[in-house]
Design an enzyme around this catalytic site. Structure first.
Site, PDB file in Angstrom:
ATOM      1  N   ARG A  31      -8.737  -9.158   4.015  1.00  0.00           N
ATOM      2  CA  ARG A  31      -7.685  -8.635   4.883  1.00  0.00           C
ATOM      3  C   ARG A  31      -7.855  -7.131   5.077  1.00  0.00           C
ATOM      4  O   ARG A  31      -7.727  -6.605   6.184  1.00  0.00           O
ATOM      5  CB  ARG A  31      -6.322  -8.946   4.264  1.00  0.00           C
ATOM      6  CG  ARG A  31      -5.098  -8.532   5.065  1.00  0.00           C
ATOM      7  CD  ARG A  31      -3.846  -8.985   4.318  1.00  0.00           C
ATOM      8  NE  ARG A  31      -2.603  -8.692   5.014  1.00  0.00           N
ATOM      9  CZ  ARG A  31      -1.859  -7.612   4.836  1.00  0.00           C
ATOM     10  NH1 ARG A  31      -2.274  -6.682   3.971  1.00  0.00           N
ATOM     11  NH2 ARG A  31      -0.722  -7.446   5.487  1.00  0.00           N
ATOM     12  N   GLN A  64       2.430 -11.701   9.963  1.00  0.00           N
ATOM     13  CA  GLN A  64       2.925 -10.458   9.373  1.00  0.00           C
ATOM     14  C   GLN A  64       1.956  -9.302   9.516  1.00  0.00           C
ATOM     15  O   GLN A  64       2.349  -8.150   9.437  1.00  0.00           O
ATOM     16  CB  GLN A  64       3.328 -10.638   7.905  1.00  0.00           C
ATOM     17  CG  GLN A  64       2.236 -10.960   6.913  1.00  0.00           C
ATOM     18  CD  GLN A  64       2.030  -9.901   5.857  1.00  0.00           C
ATOM     19  OE1 GLN A  64       1.071  -9.157   5.984  1.00  0.00           O
ATOM     20  NE2 GLN A  64       2.825  -9.832   4.816  1.00  0.00           N
ATOM     21  N   SER A 102       5.168  -5.998   2.626  1.00  0.00           N
ATOM     22  CA  SER A 102       3.857  -6.016   3.281  1.00  0.00           C
ATOM     23  C   SER A 102       2.825  -6.764   2.431  1.00  0.00           C
ATOM     24  O   SER A 102       2.988  -7.952   2.152  1.00  0.00           O
ATOM     25  CB  SER A 102       3.413  -4.576   3.579  1.00  0.00           C
ATOM     26  OG  SER A 102       2.202  -4.532   4.279  1.00  0.00           O
ATOM     27  N   LEU A 103       1.788  -6.081   1.981  1.00  0.00           N
ATOM     28  CA  LEU A 103       0.788  -6.691   1.107  1.00  0.00           C
ATOM     29  C   LEU A 103       1.427  -7.362  -0.104  1.00  0.00           C
ATOM     30  O   LEU A 103       0.934  -8.373  -0.615  1.00  0.00           O
ATOM     31  CB  LEU A 103      -0.203  -5.625   0.631  1.00  0.00           C
ATOM     32  CG  LEU A 103      -1.107  -6.067  -0.528  1.00  0.00           C
ATOM     33  CD1 LEU A 103      -2.203  -6.972  -0.010  1.00  0.00           C
ATOM     34  CD2 LEU A 103      -1.643  -4.890  -1.291  1.00  0.00           C
ATOM     35  N   HIS A 126       0.535  -3.296  10.348  1.00  0.00           N
ATOM     36  CA  HIS A 126       1.680  -3.954  10.987  1.00  0.00           C
ATOM     37  C   HIS A 126       1.920  -3.529  12.430  1.00  0.00           C
ATOM     38  O   HIS A 126       2.909  -3.929  13.029  1.00  0.00           O
ATOM     39  CB  HIS A 126       2.954  -3.763  10.150  1.00  0.00           C
ATOM     40  CG  HIS A 126       2.848  -4.379   8.799  1.00  0.00           C
ATOM     41  ND1 HIS A 126       2.872  -5.740   8.603  1.00  0.00           N
ATOM     42  CD2 HIS A 126       2.667  -3.831   7.576  1.00  0.00           C
ATOM     43  CE1 HIS A 126       2.726  -5.998   7.307  1.00  0.00           C
ATOM     44  NE2 HIS A 126       2.584  -4.854   6.667  1.00  0.00           N
ATOM     45  N   GLN A 135       0.830  -1.195   0.000  1.00  0.00           N
ATOM     46  CA  GLN A 135       0.000   0.000   0.000  1.00  0.00           C
ATOM     47  C   GLN A 135       0.875   1.260   0.000  1.00  0.00           C
ATOM     48  O   GLN A 135       1.956   1.268   0.569  1.00  0.00           O
ATOM     49  CB  GLN A 135      -0.906  -0.002   1.228  1.00  0.00           C
ATOM     50  CG  GLN A 135      -1.891  -1.167   1.250  1.00  0.00           C
ATOM     51  CD  GLN A 135      -2.879  -1.058   2.390  1.00  0.00           C
ATOM     52  OE1 GLN A 135      -3.880  -0.356   2.302  1.00  0.00           O
ATOM     53  NE2 GLN A 135      -2.615  -1.770   3.467  1.00  0.00           N
TER      54      GLN A 135
END
Length: 313
Positions: A116, A249, A91-92, A200, A10
Site C-alpha cells: 500500500r 478508504q 487511516s492506516l 486519502h 502515519q
C-alpha cells in the site's frame, strides 16, 4: 465499562519508538523480528536508529506503525488486559485494528501495507505531493481555503480529526497556497506534516485500484471483535464489505471526530490508544471532554500499568 482500542496511522512514528517497552519485555522486539522476515530488512533497527527521513517514507512508515500497534497489543494481552468491545483505527490504523480483530493475518497485513505504501508513493512523483495540518479553523473554513488554493491542482481536506483540527493533502504547490490561505483566515497554525504522500486525497485513486486487485488475493475473516471504520463511522462485519472499505478508504477522508462520537454513543467509556505516541489520545480528549470518558495511550511501561489498573467505577 465498555472499551475500544484505537490505532494510530502515519505521523505518529518517531526514532526510538517503543524502546522503553522493548527494554522490559522481549515480545516487542519479537513482533518486529517477525515482520522483518516478511519485509526482508531489519525493521527494529530502522525504528531505533532512523534516520527520521527514512521513517517518514510512506512505504516504511506503514509497516512500522502497524507492527508497533500489534506489538503493543500483544504486550497488553500478555499482561492480562481485557479484550476490547470495539476496535477502530485512524487511516492506516484500520489495518492494525483488523489484525487485532482477527480479520487479517499479521504476516499478510505487514506485506499488504508495505505494498500500500509503495503504490501510494508511486501514485504521485516524489516531492510533488504531501499533507499539512490546519489548526484553529472550522471545517467549512478549511474547505473554503482548499477551494481557493486549488487553482487547477488538487488540495483537499482528508482528515477531520476534531474541533479545529483538519489535515489537508494534495499537490505540494497547492499545499503552500492553502497554508497561506488558512493563515489569512485566522488559523492558529498551518504546517506541513512529515508524510511523503497525499494520503486519502483523490490523487490516490490509481493506487486504490491497485490495492483492490491485491486485496482479491488475501483472505479476510469475520471480525472476532466489533470493528468501526473511521471513513464513515460505521460498523463492518462482512469480509467482502471490509475489503471494499479498504479499497475505498485510500482515496476517502478520515472522519475521526465522527468515529469517536459514534463509539461514545455506542456506550464506550474507555478509549485505549495502542501503538507509538499519543496523538489519538490528545484528539479523543478534544472530541469528547466528558469526565466519564477515560483515555489512555500505551506508550511505555508506566502507561500500561495505569491503563491496566482496575476502574474506579
Amino acid at each position: 465499562m465498555s472499551v475500544a482500542f484505537v490505532f494510530p496511522g502515519q505521523g505518529s512514528q518517531s526514532v526510538g519508538m517503543l524502546a522503553q517497552l522493548a527494554s522490559v519485555d522481549s515480545s516487542v522486539r519479537a513482533t518486529f523480528d517477525s515482520a522483518s522476515k516478511v519485509l526482508g530488512f531489519d525493521l527494529w533497527t530502522l525504528a531505533q536508529q532512523g534516520p527520521a527521513e527514512q521513517l517518514s517514507r510512506t512505504e516504511i512508515t506503514q509497516p512500522m506503525m502497524l507492527v508497533a500497534g500489534v506489538a503493543s497489543w500483544r504486550l497488553w494481552q500478555s499482561r492480562g488486559g481485557r479484550s476490547p468491545d470495539w476496535v477502530a483505527g485512524h487511516s492506516l490504523g484500520e489495518f492494525t485494528a483488523l489484525v487485532v480483530a482477527d480479520v487479517l493475518r499479521f504476516e499478510d497485513a505487514v506485506a499488504l501495507v508495505r505494498y500500500r505504501g509503495e503504490i501510494m508513493r508511486d501514485a504521485v512523483p516524489d516531492g510533488r505531493g504531501g499533507m499539512a495540518a490546519i489548526l484553529g479553523l472550522s471545517d467549512s473554513d478549511v474547505e473554503a481555503s482548499c477551494h481557493e488554493a486549488g487553482q487547477g491542482e488538487v488540495v483537499e481536506p482528508v482528515n477531520y480529526n476534531g474541533p479545529g483540527q483538519v489535515v489537508v493533502a494534495g499537490h505540494i504547490t497547492a499545499l503552500k497556497r492553502v497554508i497561506e490561505a488558512a493563515k489569512a483566515k485566522g488559523a492558529k497554525r498551518a504546517i506541513p506534516l512529515p508524510i511523503s504522500a497525499p494520503c486519502h486525497s483523490s490523487l490516490m485513486r490509481p493506487a486504490a485500484e491497485k490495492l483492490r486487485e491485491r486485496l482479491r488475493s488475501i483472505t479476510l475473516s469475520n471480525p472476532a471483535t466489533r470493528f468501526l471504520s473511521s471513513i464513515d463511522a460505521t460498523e463492518y462485519s462482512d469480509p467482502s464489505a471490509i475489503a471494499d472499505l479498504l479499497y475505498r478508504q485510500l482515496a476517502s477522508p478520515v472522519r475521526w471526530a465522527a468515529t469517536v462520537q459514534a463509539l461514545v454513543s455506542l456506550g464506550v467509556d474507555r478509549l485505549v490508544e495502542c501503538g507509538s505516541g499519543k496523538v489519538l489520545t490528545a484528539l479523543n480528549r478534544r472530541i469528547d471532554k466528558s469526565p466519564s470518558l477515560a483515555c489512555f495511550a500505551l506508550e511505555d511501561d508506566a502507561s500500561f500499568q495505569k491503563a491496566l489498573a482496575p476502574s474506579k467505577e
